[in-house]
Design an enzyme around this catalytic site. Structure first.
Site, PDB file in Angstrom:
ATOM      1  CG  LEU A  85      -1.996  -1.001   1.377  1.00 54.33           C
ATOM      2  CD1 LEU A  85      -2.570  -0.991   2.787  1.00 54.33           C
ATOM      3  CD2 LEU A  85      -3.091  -0.722   0.354  1.00 54.33           C
ATOM      4  CD  GLU A 117     -10.503  -3.119   5.361  1.00 54.74           C
ATOM      5  OE1 GLU A 117      -9.404  -3.707   5.506  1.00 54.74           O
ATOM      6  OE2 GLU A 117     -11.251  -3.302   4.389  1.00 54.74           O
ATOM      7  CE  LYS A 119      -0.120  -0.535   6.371  1.00 55.79           C
ATOM      8  NZ  LYS A 119       0.917  -1.338   6.981  1.00 55.79           N
ATOM      9  CG  ASP A 121       2.401  -3.338  13.313  1.00 57.76           C
ATOM     10  OD1 ASP A 121       2.864  -3.645  12.196  1.00 57.76           O
ATOM     11  OD2 ASP A 121       2.990  -2.594  14.125  1.00 57.76           O
ATOM     12  NE  ARG A 140       3.925  -7.931   1.398  1.00 62.08           N
ATOM     13  CZ  ARG A 140       4.026  -6.649   1.744  1.00 62.08           C
ATOM     14  NH1 ARG A 140       3.024  -5.837   1.492  1.00 62.08           N
ATOM     15  NH2 ARG A 140       5.090  -6.191   2.345  1.00 62.08           N
ATOM     16  CD  GLU A 175      -1.259  -7.749   8.286  1.00 60.17           C
ATOM     17  OE1 GLU A 175      -1.679  -7.865   7.117  1.00 60.17           O
ATOM     18  OE2 GLU A 175      -0.219  -7.133   8.580  1.00 60.17           O
ATOM     19  CE1 TYR A 227      -5.224  -7.536   3.922  1.00 61.71           C
ATOM     20  CE2 TYR A 227      -5.234  -7.535   6.321  1.00 61.71           C
ATOM     21  CZ  TYR A 227      -4.544  -7.619   5.132  1.00 61.71           C
ATOM     22  OH  TYR A 227      -3.194  -7.784   5.141  1.00 61.71           O
ATOM     23  CE  LYS A 317       3.201   2.898   7.600  1.00 57.14           C
ATOM     24  NZ  LYS A 317       4.209   2.277   8.018  1.00 57.14           N
ATOM     25  CB  CYS A 411      24.342   2.953  47.492  1.00 60.49           C
ATOM     26  SG  CYS A 411      23.108   4.273  47.488  1.00 60.49           S
ATOM     27  CB  CYS A 414      24.811   6.343  51.159  1.00 64.11           C
ATOM     28  SG  CYS A 414      24.313   4.618  51.025  1.00 64.11           S
ATOM     29  CB  CYS A 429      20.878   1.165  49.026  1.00 60.18           C
ATOM     30  SG  CYS A 429      21.800   2.053  50.291  1.00 60.18           S
ATOM     31  CB  CYS A 434      20.760   5.387  51.908  1.00 55.03           C
ATOM     32  SG  CYS A 434      20.876   5.952  50.210  1.00 55.03           S
TER      33      CYS A 434
END
Ligand code: IVH
Length: 676
Positions: A85, A117, A119, A121, A140, A175, A227, A317, A411, A414, A429, A434
């Site tokens: 696309l 629709e 998209k 992922d 694909r 997908e 789709y 996007k 630490c 301290c 610690c 501290c």
């Protein structure tokens, strides 16, 4: 001065960079750059090629889809190519595309409805049914030739193996993706098995689908949205894309419920886009854009496609949630309770809608698992409101001389040696003095849910601790206001306000005070439970471990923690300072109710007239009785109201347990005896 690069050289450079990324993304399912970076490289290449059409070659990544199929799987030549696309990165580009499309259709031609629709992922596949039986499934690949993943696709629960009444040949496209819940489960299992966690759901889905052993794929809980149709032989004619989706649904294929036919033009499309920009994080799967398709299949055919993508559709996007930046350093933060947490200092980067400069790295094991090192280029991800995360390093850009990061031994505040208790993921610690911990405990004490000291905020606490005015929470009630007044910004009014706020805090309920002490594992609810159970700070201090364990609602860990806290002289000193300061040690009044039901268990079923379920339970418990949820031989009586539970009644009869009505219940409450 930098030498200007010729368009030819830049084009060839861009092509080879994109090739490397494509191979990592499509073949190894291990992206080397975030999508946004790849998009930017492609964009630059497209623009240069548009300015220099003579330099366009058929093997340019702009002219191809994805990557050549790997040799791991048998090749499958698609009967109808699987296209990509074109993208729009903002609303103007989207509107511009719709306008161009209108022009191409010619004046007076109404483009009609659009279909919007999400998209998804994941990764696109084509599933081929012959006479209703799934015979082949392929990725694909480069659009013409994909990889045979039939065995793996057969393990996906969403995809039927058979479709009754399907046409002779039917190719369903869609997908494969992982739900966020399945992704979290998978990564947890990966880490528990000592394997690397997947970077994001898309890569996890791709990695899961491209397994040699389909038994592995079967454990991954992949999902599918259909789709599009590919090749169809013997089907009845469909004239619109939205009808195609309805048709897919009627065949039993999963079709996403957010697909929508839009009949009010580009405005409607933009409204859909805005709606799903807002809802981006409300769904249990990721989508990185909106796909807009012209509904009319006749007009689709008329518009046709470029080498790569149809002219009748576009992907809008959404802003990227992953970006690349430099990890400047890994530092340690010390929490109020002493936990030592590594975090990333990042070159500022705009991602997921905010500028990110730091991100937590959780603990030593997480840093080791990700193997991120100062100086690395790293992928930073921020999705929705979730705190930013360093996903992992970009290994291709790592300095060959870099070495793994080592957790510091001491630490940073301290300098006491840090410890990592056996079986725990976190370092601590151990020095309770501290300064960072002292500050943390005072902040905790002053917060709203605890002693609610309004004018004692983080910056004042910082200042007072660093000048030795506060060493623990007891010191708050012996604060040297003259010394405070001497600090810049602490005028008469602010000192008076602070003193008044501290004074007001003295009368807070005992539960708030107990919570405010930062006793490990004691939250605000347990603070209240302890206040109610003991009624006075001194009774709590004097409580034995057994006394504490006998408190309803306190687990053994909390009981031990409370007992341990008050056995330390250092803590008793603090309590003494609080006492001398006039802080309330008295608990809430516990009404003196005769314990008529001590040792009894009374079950209630059905609706009573004068008691709700909770108030009946309270009436029993406050008289020393128990109110279990089921009937047993040990039950003293079952109280029956309107519409009682059948099983409780039967059980009571079987076990010979007395059955009481509401009047009998009140008699029992008052006298502790069953009515005659
Ligand atoms: S339609 C010819 N619809 O996006 C049009 N694609 O960049 C074919 N994708 O390869 C694609 N959600 O992997 C379409 N609702 C959707 C989609 C979608 C995700 C992916 C698909 C495709 C890629 C194109």
């Amino acid at each position: 001065m930098p030498v200007p690069v010729s368009p030819e050289n830049r084009i060839s450079e861009l092509r080879s960079i994109i090739e490397v990324h494509n191979r990592a993304y499509y073949e190894q399912d291990q992206p080397t750059v975030p999508d946004a970076e790849w998009d930017a490289l492609m964009r630059e290449l497209k623009e240069l090629e548009a300015q220099h059409p003579d330099l366009v070659t058929p093997d340019s990544p702009t002219q191809r889809v994805g990557a050549a199929p790997s040799t791991l799987f048998a090749p499958v030549v698609h009967a109808v190519p699987m296209m990509s696309l074109d993208n729009a990165f903002d609303k103007d580009e989207l509107a511009g595309w719709a306008e161009r499309l209108g022009r191409r259709l010619g004046e007076g031609v109404d483009p009609g409805a659009w279909v919007c629709e999400l998209k998804f992922d994941g990764l696109a596949i084509s599933v081929r049914y012959e006479n209703g039986v799934l015979v082949q499934a392929a990725t694909r690949g480069d659009g013409r030739t994909g990889e045979d993943v039939t065995h793996n696709v057969r393990t996906i629960a969403d995809i039927p193996n058979e479709i009754p009444h399907a046409p002779e040949v039917l190719e369903v496209r869609g997908e494969v993706y992982l739900r966020l819940s399945a992704f979290a489960d998978l990564n947890q299992r990966q880490v528990e098995a000592g394997l690397k966690a997947y970077v994001n759901p898309r890569n996890a889905a791709a990695g899961s689908l491209r397994q040699k052993d389909s038994r592995v794929t079967a454990t991954r809980n992949l999902s599918f949205w259909s789709y599009q149709l590919g090749q169809v032989v013997g089907g009845s004619a469909i004239s619109g894309h939205y009808d195609t989706l309805q048709y897919l649904k009627s065949l039993g294929m999963p079709v996403n419920e957010h697909a929508r036919q839009v009949t009010n033009g580009v405005d409607g499309v933009l409204a859909y886009v805005e709606e799903f920009e807002r809802r981006r994080h409300d769904l249990d799967y990721e989508f990185d854009g909106i796909v807009v398709k012209l509904d009319d299949l006749g007009l689709q055919r008329q518009l046709g496609a470029t080498a790569k993508a149809p002219r009748w559709a576009i992907a809008y996007k959404l802003p990227p949630e992953e970006q690349i930046t430099t990890l400047r350093d890994i530092e340690i933060s010390i929490g109020g309770g002493g936990s030592a947490t590594p975090f990333a200092q990042l070159e500022p980067v705009f991602v997921g809608g905010v500028t990110v400069t730091t991100a937590t790295l959780h603990n030593q094991d997480q840093v080791a698992a990700k193997d991120v090192r100062p100086g690395d280029k790293v992928i930073v991800r921020r999705a929705g409101e979730v705190i930013p995360e360093v996903v992992g390093p970009v290994l291709s850009e790592r300095d060959p001389n870099s070495v793994p990061w080592v957790f510091p031994t001491n630490c940073p505040v301290c300098d006491t040696a840090l410890v990592r208790p056996e079986g725990e993921a976190r370092h601590r610690c151990p020095n309770i003095d501290c300064p960072r911990q002292v500050r943390g405990r005072i902040e905790h004490f002053a917060q709203r849910n605890a002693m609610d000291i309004e004018h004692l905020g983080e910056s004042s606490i910082d200042l007072f601790v660093s000048h030795g005015l506060l060493g623990d929470v007891g010191d708050i009630y012996h604060l040297d206001y003259e010394a405070v007044h001497a600090f810049e910004g602490y005028g008469e009014t602010s000192v008076t306000n602070l003193a008044a706020a501290i004074e007001a805090s003295k009368s807070r309920p005992l539960g708030n005070l107990i919570f405010g002490l930062s006793i490990p594992h004691v939250g605000s609810t347990n603070g209240e439970v302890l206040a109610k159970a003991f009624g006075h700070m001194d009774a709590l201090i004097a409580a034995s471990l057994d006394d504490l364990q006998a408190v309803d609602g306190l687990g053994p860990i909390i009981a031990a923690s409370v007992h341990g806290y008050f056995s330390q002289p250092r803590h008793l000193e603090i309590i003494d300072k609080l006492r001398r300061g006039g802080v309330n040690f008295e608990g809430p009044e516990v009404p003196d109710i005769p314990q008529t039901l001590a040792g009894m268990a009374v079950v209630v079923t059905g609706t009573l007239e004068n008691y709700s379920r909770d108030s009946a339970a309270d009436a029993i418990k406050s008289r020393g009785g128990k109110n279990p949820g089921s009937v047993s031989k040990k039950t003293t009586a079952v109280v029956v109201g309107a519409s009682p539970g059948a099983s409780k009644l039967t059980k009571a009869e079987e076990a010979g347990v007395p059955i009481l009505d509401e009047a009998g219940f009140e008699h029992l409450l008052n006298t502790g005896e069953l009515p005659a």
